[in-house]
Design a protein around this motif. Structure first.
Motif, PDB file in Angstrom:
ATOM      1  N   ARG A   2       0.815  -1.210   0.000  1.00 47.35           N
ATOM      2  CA  ARG A   2       0.000   0.000   0.000  1.00 47.35           C
ATOM      3  C   ARG A   2       0.849   1.260   0.000  1.00 47.35           C
ATOM      4  O   ARG A   2       1.960   1.287   0.517  1.00 47.35           O
ATOM      5  N   ASN A   3       0.288   2.325  -0.554  1.00 49.54           N
ATOM      6  CA  ASN A   3       0.924   3.635  -0.545  1.00 49.54           C
ATOM      7  C   ASN A   3       0.376   4.412   0.655  1.00 49.54           C
ATOM      8  O   ASN A   3      -0.749   4.913   0.619  1.00 49.54           O
ATOM      9  N   PHE A   4       1.158   4.503   1.719  1.00 49.57           N
ATOM     10  CA  PHE A   4       0.665   5.148   2.929  1.00 49.57           C
ATOM     11  C   PHE A   4       0.628   6.664   2.798  1.00 49.57           C
ATOM     12  O   PHE A   4      -0.105   7.331   3.531  1.00 49.57           O
ATOM     13  N   ASP A   5       1.390   7.223   1.847  1.00 53.30           N
ATOM     14  CA  ASP A   5       1.229   8.648   1.560  1.00 53.30           C
ATOM     15  C   ASP A   5      -0.175   8.912   1.030  1.00 53.30           C
ATOM     16  O   ASP A   5      -0.783   9.940   1.351  1.00 53.30           O
ATOM     17  N   GLU A   6      -0.705   7.996   0.233  1.00 55.13           N
ATOM     18  CA  GLU A   6      -2.067   8.151  -0.283  1.00 55.13           C
ATOM     19  C   GLU A   6      -3.089   8.018   0.842  1.00 55.13           C
ATOM     20  O   GLU A   6      -4.078   8.759   0.883  1.00 55.13           O
ATOM     21  N   ILE A   7      -2.865   7.104   1.758  1.00 57.65           N
ATOM     22  CA  ILE A   7      -3.785   6.965   2.887  1.00 57.65           C
ATOM     23  C   ILE A   7      -3.826   8.252   3.707  1.00 57.65           C
ATOM     24  O   ILE A   7      -4.909   8.743   4.075  1.00 57.65           O
TER      25      ILE A   7
ATOM     26  N   ASN B  56      -5.304  14.566  -7.743  1.00 59.00           N
ATOM     27  CA  ASN B  56      -3.918  14.677  -7.292  1.00 59.00           C
ATOM     28  C   ASN B  56      -3.703  15.732  -6.212  1.00 59.00           C
ATOM     29  O   ASN B  56      -2.566  16.113  -5.938  1.00 59.00           O
ATOM     30  N   TRP B  57      -4.802  16.197  -5.605  1.00 60.64           N
ATOM     31  CA  TRP B  57      -4.671  17.192  -4.540  1.00 60.64           C
ATOM     32  C   TRP B  57      -3.825  16.641  -3.406  1.00 60.64           C
ATOM     33  O   TRP B  57      -3.867  15.457  -3.080  1.00 60.64           O
ATOM     34  N   LYS B  58      -3.048  17.549  -2.822  1.00 61.68           N
ATOM     35  CA  LYS B  58      -2.379  17.244  -1.559  1.00 61.68           C
ATOM     36  C   LYS B  58      -2.440  18.477  -0.677  1.00 61.68           C
ATOM     37  O   LYS B  58      -2.712  19.593  -1.149  1.00 61.68           O
ATOM     38  N   ASP B  59      -2.209  18.269   0.604  1.00 59.85           N
ATOM     39  CA  ASP B  59      -2.358  19.329   1.595  1.00 59.85           C
ATOM     40  C   ASP B  59      -1.594  20.579   1.176  1.00 59.85           C
ATOM     41  O   ASP B  59      -0.402  20.529   0.881  1.00 59.85           O
ATOM     42  N   GLY B  60      -2.307  21.710   1.110  1.00 63.65           N
ATOM     43  CA  GLY B  60      -1.724  22.980   0.710  1.00 63.65           C
ATOM     44  C   GLY B  60      -2.126  23.438  -0.675  1.00 63.65           C
ATOM     45  O   GLY B  60      -1.980  24.615  -1.013  1.00 63.65           O
TER      46      GLY B  60
END
Length: 213
Positions: free
Chosen positions: A146-151, A171-175
């Motif tokens: 699993r990709n824990f960055d995705e989790i 593809n959003w990420k925090d910020g």
């Protein structure tokens, strides 16, 4: 047991673990939970996954998330495996691993898929909110870690969208910029909620800076 769906209440259970007996809802308390299954102890991909979960303990904690793992291996196997994870992954496993030898939890959460394996749990992930509602489900084959960055990204999105009337784009990420939900149309409320303004690419696609930044 029918397949659990988004919005369902996460089934409660009592089961032994490396941290002692756990009554799930009581243990979860007012935290978010990442409940994830692994096929078997002393297997290579699972070892890296649990090591990564331990290494991310600070990231989970700052999001008020408790991770908990489960497989159908017995408690004594889990205990020996934890020592191996700590050594090979250079970490300290500091979250419970449920010993589900009777397959009670695996059955409740439909974690055994006979077409993949009749005995081992698949790589299921359940993200559960403080109200014990299942908010996300993910299932991976045994060969894919699993990709824990995705989790973590999904948890960030859920927590943000719970507190603000926004959605998160691809593809959003925090910020990153977020999307104002189409249901929000009142100009005064929009101005109050999003004082930095927004860019209307289309009437239904309004991008605004992340409001909790």
């Amino acid at each position: 047991m029918s397949t659990l769906r988004l919005g369902d209440t996460a089934p409660d259970f009592t089961q032994d673990s490396t941290a002692g007996p756990i009554q799930f809802h009581q243990w979860a308390g007012d935290s978010w939970v990442v409940l994830f299954s692994h096929p078997a102890d002393f297997t290579p991909v699972c070892t890296t996954e649990l090591g990564k979960t331990a290494a991310l303990s600070g990231e989970f904690a700052k999001r008020n998330v408790k991770p908990i793992a489960v497989s159908v291996d017995p408690l004594d196997s889990h205990g020996k495996w934890v020592l191996d994870i700590n050594e090979t992954q250079n970490t300290t496993v500091n979250f419970p691993i449920l010993a589900d030898a009777d397959k009670k939890v695996a059955t409740l959460y439909d974690m055994i898929h006979p077409n993949a394996s009749a005995t081992a749990t698949v790589r299921s992930v359940f993200i559960i909110d403080p109200k014990k509602v299942i908010r996300t489900t993910l299932t991976y084959p045994a060969s894919t870690g699993r990709n824990f960055d995705e989790i973590l990204r999904v948890i960030d999105s859920l927590q943000l969208t719970d507190s603000h009337k926004v959605a998160t784009p691809a593809n959003w990420k925090d910020g990153d910029d977020v999307v104002i939900v189409p249901a929000l149309q009142d100009p005064a409320e929009i101005a109050q909620r999003f004082p930095k303004g927004y860019k209307a690419v289309r009437p239904y696609l309004r991008l605004t800076p992340q409001p909790n930044r």
